[in-house]
Design a protein around this motif. Structure first.
Motif, mmCIF file in Angstrom:
data_model
loop_
_atom_site.group_PDB
_atom_site.id
_atom_site.type_symbol
_atom_site.label_atom_id
_atom_site.label_comp_id
_atom_site.label_asym_id
_atom_site.label_seq_id
_atom_site.Cartn_x
_atom_site.Cartn_y
_atom_site.Cartn_z
ATOM 1 N N LEU A 133 -13.841 145.461 21.655
ATOM 2 C CA LEU A 133 -12.834 144.941 20.737
ATOM 3 C C LEU A 133 -13.430 144.687 19.348
ATOM 4 O O LEU A 133 -12.720 144.757 18.349
ATOM 5 C CB LEU A 133 -12.227 143.654 21.293
ATOM 6 C CG LEU A 133 -11.412 143.821 22.587
ATOM 7 C CD1 LEU A 133 -11.072 142.455 23.178
ATOM 8 C CD2 LEU A 133 -10.143 144.618 22.328
ATOM 9 N N LYS A 134 -14.705 144.386 19.281
ATOM 10 C CA LYS A 134 -15.359 144.250 17.981
ATOM 11 C C LYS A 134 -15.473 145.601 17.292
ATOM 12 O O LYS A 134 -15.319 145.726 16.071
ATOM 13 C CB LYS A 134 -16.753 143.636 18.150
ATOM 14 C CG LYS A 134 -16.768 142.129 18.365
ATOM 15 C CD LYS A 134 -18.181 141.622 18.513
ATOM 16 C CE LYS A 134 -18.225 140.098 18.661
ATOM 17 N NZ LYS A 134 -17.860 139.416 17.407
ATOM 18 N N ALA A 135 -15.755 146.634 18.085
ATOM 19 C CA ALA A 135 -15.909 147.981 17.522
ATOM 20 C C ALA A 135 -14.568 148.602 17.139
ATOM 21 O O ALA A 135 -14.495 149.389 16.182
ATOM 22 C CB ALA A 135 -16.630 148.882 18.533
ATOM 23 N N PHE A 136 -13.511 148.242 17.865
ATOM 24 C CA PHE A 136 -12.192 148.823 17.580
ATOM 25 C C PHE A 136 -11.133 147.755 17.847
ATOM 26 O O PHE A 136 -10.421 147.782 18.842
ATOM 27 C CB PHE A 136 -11.938 150.059 18.455
ATOM 28 C CG PHE A 136 -10.932 151.012 17.874
ATOM 29 C CD1 PHE A 136 -11.343 152.048 17.043
ATOM 30 C CD2 PHE A 136 -9.578 150.874 18.130
ATOM 31 C CE1 PHE A 136 -10.422 152.938 16.493
ATOM 32 C CE2 PHE A 136 -8.647 151.747 17.582
ATOM 33 C CZ PHE A 136 -9.069 152.778 16.765
ATOM 34 N N GLY A 137 -11.077 146.811 16.928
ATOM 35 C CA GLY A 137 -10.145 145.692 17.058
ATOM 36 C C GLY A 137 -8.923 145.857 16.179
ATOM 37 O O GLY A 137 -8.600 146.963 15.737
ATOM 38 N N PRO A 138 -8.224 144.759 15.878
ATOM 39 C CA PRO A 138 -6.983 144.839 15.111
ATOM 40 C C PRO A 138 -7.110 145.539 13.759
ATOM 41 O O PRO A 138 -6.225 146.313 13.382
ATOM 42 C CB PRO A 138 -6.602 143.362 14.941
ATOM 43 C CG PRO A 138 -7.171 142.701 16.165
ATOM 44 C CD PRO A 138 -8.469 143.400 16.411
ATOM 45 N N ASP A 139 -8.193 145.296 13.030
ATOM 46 C CA ASP A 139 -8.359 145.953 11.728
ATOM 47 C C ASP A 139 -8.510 147.461 11.895
ATOM 48 O O ASP A 139 -7.910 148.245 11.143
ATOM 49 C CB ASP A 139 -9.573 145.392 10.997
ATOM 50 C CG ASP A 139 -9.363 143.962 10.514
ATOM 51 O OD1 ASP A 139 -8.197 143.521 10.458
ATOM 52 O OD2 ASP A 139 -10.366 143.297 10.211
ATOM 53 N N GLU A 140 -9.320 147.858 12.866
ATOM 54 C CA GLU A 140 -9.553 149.282 13.097
ATOM 55 C C GLU A 140 -8.288 149.975 13.592
ATOM 56 O O GLU A 140 -8.020 151.133 13.226
ATOM 57 C CB GLU A 140 -10.687 149.476 14.096
ATOM 58 C CG GLU A 140 -12.073 149.122 13.576
ATOM 59 C CD GLU A 140 -12.341 147.626 13.488
ATOM 60 O OE1 GLU A 140 -13.304 147.238 12.801
ATOM 61 O OE2 GLU A 140 -11.584 146.845 14.115
ATOM 62 N N VAL A 141 -7.513 149.292 14.426
ATOM 63 C CA VAL A 141 -6.259 149.875 14.911
ATOM 64 C C VAL A 141 -5.323 150.158 13.735
ATOM 65 O O VAL A 141 -4.712 151.234 13.653
ATOM 66 C CB VAL A 141 -5.580 148.931 15.925
ATOM 67 C CG1 VAL A 141 -4.153 149.402 16.230
ATOM 68 C CG2 VAL A 141 -6.387 148.876 17.220
ATOM 69 N N GLN A 142 -5.220 149.207 12.823
ATOM 70 C CA GLN A 142 -4.326 149.405 11.681
ATOM 71 C C GLN A 142 -4.823 150.523 10.761
ATOM 72 O O GLN A 142 -4.025 151.342 10.285
ATOM 73 C CB GLN A 142 -4.200 148.095 10.899
ATOM 74 C CG GLN A 142 -3.463 147.013 11.672
ATOM 75 C CD GLN A 142 -3.308 145.742 10.872
ATOM 76 O OE1 GLN A 142 -2.538 145.695 9.919
ATOM 77 N NE2 GLN A 142 -4.043 144.707 11.243
ATOM 78 N N THR A 143 -6.123 150.569 10.525
ATOM 79 C CA THR A 143 -6.687 151.633 9.684
ATOM 80 C C THR A 143 -6.443 152.997 10.315
ATOM 81 O O THR A 143 -6.080 153.963 9.627
ATOM 82 C CB THR A 143 -8.196 151.406 9.476
ATOM 83 O OG1 THR A 143 -8.394 150.152 8.820
ATOM 84 C CG2 THR A 143 -8.808 152.513 8.653
ATOM 85 N N TRP A 144 -6.626 153.071 11.628
ATOM 86 C CA TRP A 144 -6.397 154.330 12.354
ATOM 87 C C TRP A 144 -4.933 154.757 12.250
ATOM 88 O O TRP A 144 -4.636 155.921 11.958
ATOM 89 C CB TRP A 144 -6.802 154.137 13.819
ATOM 90 C CG TRP A 144 -6.302 155.182 14.743
ATOM 91 C CD1 TRP A 144 -6.813 156.437 14.932
ATOM 92 C CD2 TRP A 144 -5.162 155.075 15.613
ATOM 93 N NE1 TRP A 144 -6.060 157.115 15.865
ATOM 94 C CE2 TRP A 144 -5.054 156.303 16.298
ATOM 95 C CE3 TRP A 144 -4.256 154.063 15.883
ATOM 96 C CZ2 TRP A 144 -4.042 156.542 17.229
ATOM 97 C CZ3 TRP A 144 -3.248 154.293 16.805
ATOM 98 C CH2 TRP A 144 -3.147 155.519 17.466
#
Length: 392
Positions: free
Chosen positions: A74-85
């Motif tokens: 979740l640190k590697a692909f958390g809420p910020d990363e989900v939105q950027t993706w």
């Protein structure tokens, strides 16, 4: 070029395929259904809640009992990363007042179409109506419209989901296949599930009504939210958040007026009643809506007339029920592949170069963006590690 097979086309499988293809791995994605992402599309039917914006500690704490396991993913692909993706796929995002994050279109289909276009550009091959049946020697075995087929990849990502919503592909058929391989598995159980209640005829006119601004608790689990009086019982996010407590055998208790204390409610009920019925007195003095009063009567008749006792019942209404709704109706499932069965890369210890992601793994979280985020995160994590291993 190294070749990987991903089995299952939910968010976890699609993300694993994307990450590996971007790393230069040749990827084949296989799914038993005629089209991909069916449960993902259903999840977005009433608004695709991709993730949630809140402090990291609170976000991670939502994953009950598995924080230390999922935390690095979740640190590697958390809420910020989900939105950027998602923004990279052309989806504008917005955050609601509760922190839940949605595409502005509110739908899953535009995102899925853009995602599949990206996978196509990356050279990912997609085989639909390919049902995985296990292994034939060292090869993956499939039932397909062309008959039995086998593939012998360099790496396999299993993304077959849990055991709810069978018609959308998550049928748990993989469980006995992996059990025969000696994996440590935990039995499936419904998560984020509705409650079964056999209503009396008195409740008929209230079915379909939402109980708003209530608090719910069951053992150590509590929530503020809504619940819908359905034909079969209680549904909705508020109920789903505490369904684990019900599953574990704790009583379910509703607070119909969570913004007031028992004393404040009792004071309002102490106003002169005159010739009014108790029901009318409750409605007028507390401004309770008809559905809440009906539920109060359904669960606690005969109601106490003493203001203090009645206020206590309103604040802690015990709900009689027949347990959770059947597992196939649940939003998600608990159980599956135990943490001890996989390594830190999510590779199955008993099956080298075979990884498991998404709801196949034994983790649990409420609705509200947590489920999809963890599926994406585990898919990205396993895909990244599988690609690195293959490219070494």
């Amino acid at each position: 070029m190294k070749h990987a097979v991903v089995i299952g086309s939910g968010p976890a499988g699609l993300m694993a395929a994307e990450v590996m293809a971007q790393a230069g791995i040749s990827v084949t994605l296989c799914d038993a259904k005629p089209s991909v992402g069916r449960k993902f599309l259903m999840a977005g039917k009433s608004g695709l809640n991709l993730t949630k914006e809140e402090p990291e500690s609170a976000f991670h704490a939502a994953y009950t009992d598995t924080t230390t396991w999922l935390a690095p993913m979740l640190k590697a692909f958390g809420p910020d990363e989900v939105q950027t993706w998602a923004q990279g796929l052309g989806q504008e995002m917005f955050t609601g007042t509760t922190g839940r994050v949605f595409p502005k279109t509110m739908k899953a289909s535009p995102l899925l179409r853009a995602w599949l276009a990206r996978l196509n550009d990356l050279g990912v091959t997609i085989n639909t109506r390919w049902r995985w049946t296990g292994w034939a020697g060292a090869s993956l075995a499939f039932d397909t419209p062309q008959g039995a087929q086998t593939i012998t990849p360099d790496a396999t990502i299993l993304a077959l989901g849990g055991a709810s919503w069978k018609r959308l592909g998550s049928d748990g058929a993989w469980y006995p296949v992996l059990l025969e391989k000696g994996l440590r598995l935990r039995p499936f159980a419904p998560a984020n599930a509705g409650l079964s209640i056999k209503w009396t005829d008195f409740m008929d006119k209230h079915l379909g009504t939402a109980l708003k601004s209530i608090a719910l608790s069951s053992g150590p689990y509590s929530s503020r939210g809504e619940a819908v009086l359905s034909r079969h019982g209680l549904e909705g996010g508020g109920i789903y958040s505490v369904s684990r407590g019900v599953r574990e055998g704790h009583p379910l208790v509703l607070d119909l007026m969570p913004d007031l204390t028992v004393q404040a409610i009792a004071q309002k009920l102490s106003k002169p009643r005159g010739k009014a019925t108790l029901t009318s007195h409750i409605r007028k003095s507390l401004k309770l809506d008809a559905a809440k009063i009906a539920l109060l009567q359904e669960m606690a008749m005969p109601l106490p007339s003493a203001p203090a006792h009645l206020a206590s019942v309103i604040k802690a209404l015990p709900v009689r029920h027949g347990g959770l709704r059947p597992m196939d109706e649940a939003i998600s499932t608990a159980g599956g592949i135990a943490q001890a069965a996989v390594d830190d890369a999510l590779m199955i210890k008993a099956l080298p170069n075979t990884y498991a992601v998404g709801e196949m793994l034994d983790w649990e979280a409420p609705t509200g963006g947590y489920l999809i985020t963890a599926c994406l995160a585990t898919g990205a994590w396993a895909g990244r590690h599988a690609a690195a291993r293959l490219n070494t």
